[in-house]
Design an enzyme around this catalytic site. Structure first.
Site, PDB file in Angstrom:
ATOM      1  N   PRO A 133     -30.673  11.764 -26.012  1.00 40.42           N
ATOM      2  CA  PRO A 133     -31.768  11.530 -25.060  1.00 40.42           C
ATOM      3  C   PRO A 133     -32.152  10.071 -24.799  1.00 40.42           C
ATOM      4  O   PRO A 133     -33.263   9.633 -25.112  1.00 40.42           O
ATOM      5  CB  PRO A 133     -32.925  12.305 -25.689  1.00 40.42           C
ATOM      6  CG  PRO A 133     -32.673  12.203 -27.152  1.00 40.42           C
ATOM      7  CD  PRO A 133     -31.173  12.273 -27.293  1.00 40.42           C
ATOM      8  N   CYS A 134     -31.268   9.337 -24.174  1.00 45.27           N
ATOM      9  CA  CYS A 134     -31.572   7.951 -23.835  1.00 45.27           C
ATOM     10  C   CYS A 134     -32.699   7.853 -22.804  1.00 45.27           C
ATOM     11  O   CYS A 134     -33.354   6.820 -22.700  1.00 45.27           O
ATOM     12  CB  CYS A 134     -30.320   7.239 -23.338  1.00 45.27           C
ATOM     13  SG  CYS A 134     -29.497   8.029 -21.952  1.00 45.27           S
ATOM     14  N   HIS A 135     -32.952   8.931 -22.082  1.00 45.47           N
ATOM     15  CA  HIS A 135     -34.035   8.926 -21.097  1.00 45.47           C
ATOM     16  C   HIS A 135     -35.408   8.843 -21.759  1.00 45.47           C
ATOM     17  O   HIS A 135     -36.393   8.557 -21.090  1.00 45.47           O
ATOM     18  CB  HIS A 135     -33.950  10.178 -20.194  1.00 45.47           C
ATOM     19  CG  HIS A 135     -34.051  11.473 -20.930  1.00 45.47           C
ATOM     20  ND1 HIS A 135     -32.974  12.030 -21.600  1.00 45.47           N
ATOM     21  CD2 HIS A 135     -35.097  12.312 -21.133  1.00 45.47           C
ATOM     22  CE1 HIS A 135     -33.359  13.161 -22.163  1.00 45.47           C
ATOM     23  NE2 HIS A 135     -34.643  13.355 -21.902  1.00 45.47           N
TER      24      HIS A 135
END
Length: 169
Positions: A133-135
């Protein structure tokens, strides 16, 4: 990024646009939105939509976009990154659904407080969108900063997770 020559791929649709998934026999090695930055040349990867990991990924993404924000159980193959990138991507996996962090906090958590730019670069090159989950990483002031899939998608993912998380509490 170094992807194994044995990688296979498939494409599928999501509410945020088509996605490309790539897998090896070890696990999912890539998940990108169409036209995402840092998308590798995948022309030589055979299409195998029934590959078990690709099927599992597509099912997991369908569940995610359908409202199930539980942890993904898709096996990952993140060997294509440097040791530093892999450490950053593993740290991303520890950010809970519905939560966010900053690049600075992520850098501190890795014991590299002065490596904020390097951490940001590794986050930007995350090959497995959404699942890694880089977001969920924000600027130091809480602002939405770069997302290889585009800021509108980052916004949509965060809103989806915040809404679903609030409902689950």
């Amino acid at each position: 990024m170094q992807f194994p020559d044995t990688a296979v791929q498939t494409r599928f649709d999501t509410p945020l646009g088509p996605m490309l998934a790539a897998a090896t026999d070890v696990g999912l090695c890539g998940l990108w939105f169409d036209a995402q930055k840092h998308l590798p040349d995948i022309a030589h990867w055979p299409t195998q939509p029934e590959h078990p990991v690709l099927r599992q990924t597509q099912d997991a993404m369908q569940a995610y976009f359908g409202g199930d924000v539980s942890d993904f159980q898709v096996p990952l193959d993140l060997r294509g990154g440097t040791a530093f990138q892999q450490a950053v991507w593993q740290a991303l996996l520890r950010i809970p659904t519905g939560a966010t962090t900053t690049y600075g906090a992520l850098s501190h958590s890795l014991g590299r407080p002065s490596a904020v730019r390097a951490v940001a670069g590794a986050v930007g090159r995350n090959p497995v969108s959404v699942i890694v989950p880089c977001h969920r990483v924000l600027g130091s002031d809480g602002s939405l900063t770069g997302y290889a899939g585009g800021l509108p998608r980052k916004t949509a993912l965060l809103q989806r997770e915040a809404t679903r998380q609030a409902v689950l509490l």
